[in-house]
Design an enzyme around this catalytic site. Structure first.
Site, PDB file in Angstrom:
ATOM      1  N   LYS A 219       0.755  -1.205  -0.033  1.00 16.78           N
ATOM      2  CA  LYS A 219       0.092   0.002   0.065  1.00 16.78           C
ATOM      3  C   LYS A 219       1.108   1.377   0.133  1.00 16.78           C
ATOM      4  CE  LYS A 219      -4.551  -1.992   1.232  1.00 16.78           C
ATOM      5  NZ  LYS A 219      -5.463  -2.259   1.996  1.00 16.78           N
ATOM      6  N   ARG A 259      -3.548 -10.159   4.338  1.00 19.67           N
ATOM      7  CA  ARG A 259      -3.827 -10.298   3.049  1.00 19.67           C
ATOM      8  C   ARG A 259      -2.656  -9.641   2.094  1.00 19.67           C
ATOM      9  NH1 ARG A 259      -5.684  -6.996  -0.852  1.00 19.67           N
ATOM     10  NH2 ARG A 259      -7.129  -7.816  -2.409  1.00 19.67           N
TER      11      ARG A 259
HETATM   12  N1  PMM Z   1      -7.305  -3.965   0.779  1.00 21.44           N
HETATM   13  C1  PMM Z   1      -7.493  -4.109  -0.765  1.00 21.44           C
HETATM   14  C2  PMM Z   1      -8.634  -4.636  -1.253  1.00 21.44           C
HETATM   15  N2  PMM Z   1      -9.232  -5.637  -0.351  1.00 21.44           N
HETATM   16  N3  PMM Z   1      -9.748  -6.509   1.768  1.00 21.44           N
HETATM   17  C3  PMM Z   1      -9.426  -6.664   3.228  1.00 21.44           C
HETATM   18  N4  PMM Z   1     -10.235  -7.084   4.138  1.00 21.44           N
HETATM   19  N5  PMM Z   1      -8.602  -5.766   3.927  1.00 21.44           N
HETATM   20  C4  PMM Z   1      -7.724  -4.739   3.003  1.00 21.44           C
HETATM   21  O1  PMM Z   1      -6.839  -4.026   3.482  1.00 21.44           O
HETATM   22  C5  PMM Z   1      -8.004  -4.809   1.440  1.00 21.44           C
HETATM   23  C6  PMM Z   1      -9.017  -5.640   1.016  1.00 21.44           C
HETATM   24  C7  PMM Z   1      -6.859  -3.177  -1.694  1.00 21.44           C
HETATM   25  O2  PMM Z   1      -5.702  -3.667  -1.967  1.00 21.44           O
HETATM   26  P1  PMM Z   1      -5.114  -4.200  -3.523  1.00 21.44           P
HETATM   27  O3  PMM Z   1      -5.505  -3.094  -4.373  1.00 21.44           O
HETATM   28  O4  PMM Z   1      -3.898  -4.161  -3.262  1.00 21.44           O
HETATM   29  O5  PMM Z   1      -5.996  -5.588  -3.747  1.00 21.44           O
END
Ligand code: PMM
Length: 280
Positions: A219, A259
């Protein structure tokens, strides 16, 4: 409906591998090539130790546009079906009840809802009927406007209060407490300083009695931390080591799981944290 339990491991925290099936992997005419690539990537993550593959069909990056529900379903369902058929555990990253319902029918065993139930009033019913785990992430609005919503009196207590309201609503809708997980939503309506405060006070969330997930992988707050002397933010590809450091932190501080994009390195970090914890 039979209950699916929240996955856990005896040896370390849970590692969710990110599988984004957004347009780049499904571009014109390349749909099946994209599908194969997605499956291969998921298999590699499982071989590296991923406990869950988190399949998402809509980007939630700051400023990202929303996609129609049919398109989101079209992107994620074939992948979920095929992974589930291989016995791979899948979570569906969606805030839409219709997508979650179809995904669970296709074999997803966890609903990862970045809106914590706020994005779709029918989500609680879907999760209740499915009897599956529901990750409630802290959220204040869609990606196209979340930068404007990053204002807090005290980010830690505000996020805790807002997340507990999501839990109260879920329980009132008949969802079981044993189905719920919390996520402070790093980067979602949060500035870098908010993310660091939430991490510094992770115990505020782990002490609530529900499993806590952290999604810090790659991030932008990490890119800012790692900016070069001229102030240029470190690009995503250079944020893996910092992500892994945060996984060690998560493992040492009572998180349920992380994640992440790079599963192998983060499984190692989770094992390091677990070894230290068990030697305490
Ligand atoms: N961050 C992203 C997408 N889904 N779900 C949860 N539970 N927590 C998160 O911090 C989260 C998520 C965005 O990240 P990406 O764009 O790298 O997939």
């Amino acid at each position: 409906m039979s209950r699916t339990e929240i996955p856990t491991r005896a040896d370390r925290i849970v590692v969710m591998g990110v599988l984004n099936v957004t347009p780049d992997s499904f571009s014109d005419g390349g749909r099946y090539a994209g599908l194969d690539a997605a499956l291969d990537h998921a298999r590699v993550m499982v071989a590296e130790g991923a406990d869950l593959i988190d399949v998402g069909g809509e980007s939630t990056r700051p400023g990202a546009q929303r996609v129609p529900v049919e398109e989101e379903a079209r992107r994620v369902l074939p992948v979920i079906e095929l992974l589930a058929a291989e016995g791979i555990k899948v979570s569906v990253d969606t805030y839409r009840a219709a997508v979650a319902e179809l995904a669970v029918a296709a074999g997803a065993s966890v609903v990862n809802d970045v809106s914590g139930g706020l994005g779709d009033s029918d989500m609680a019913r879907v999760v209740k009927d499915a009897g599956c785990p529901w990750i409630l992430m802290h959220w204040r609005g869609h990606s196209d406007r979340m930068a404007d919503l990053a204002h807090y009196d005290n980010v830690v207590t505000d996020v805790r209060t807002e997340l507990m309201a999501r839990v109260t609503d879920a329980l009132a809708a008949g969802v079981g407490a044993d189905q719920l997980l919390l996520d402070p939503g790093l980067g979602f309506a949060k500035k870098a300083e908010h993310n660091w405060a939430l991490l510094a006070h992770l115990d505020t969330f782990t002490s609530l009695g529900l499993p806590v997930l952290l999604g810090a992988s790659r991030k932008s707050f990490l890119g800012r931390l790692l900016a070069d002397p001229a102030g240029t933010v470190r690009p995503t590809a250079g944020r893996e080591d910092a992500t892994t450091a945060l996984t060690t932190f998560a493992g040492l501080n009572g998180a349920w799981g992380v994640r992440v994009h790079d599963v192998g390195a983060n499984v190692d970090a989770a094992l390091v944290a677990a070894a230290i914890r068990s030697a305490r």
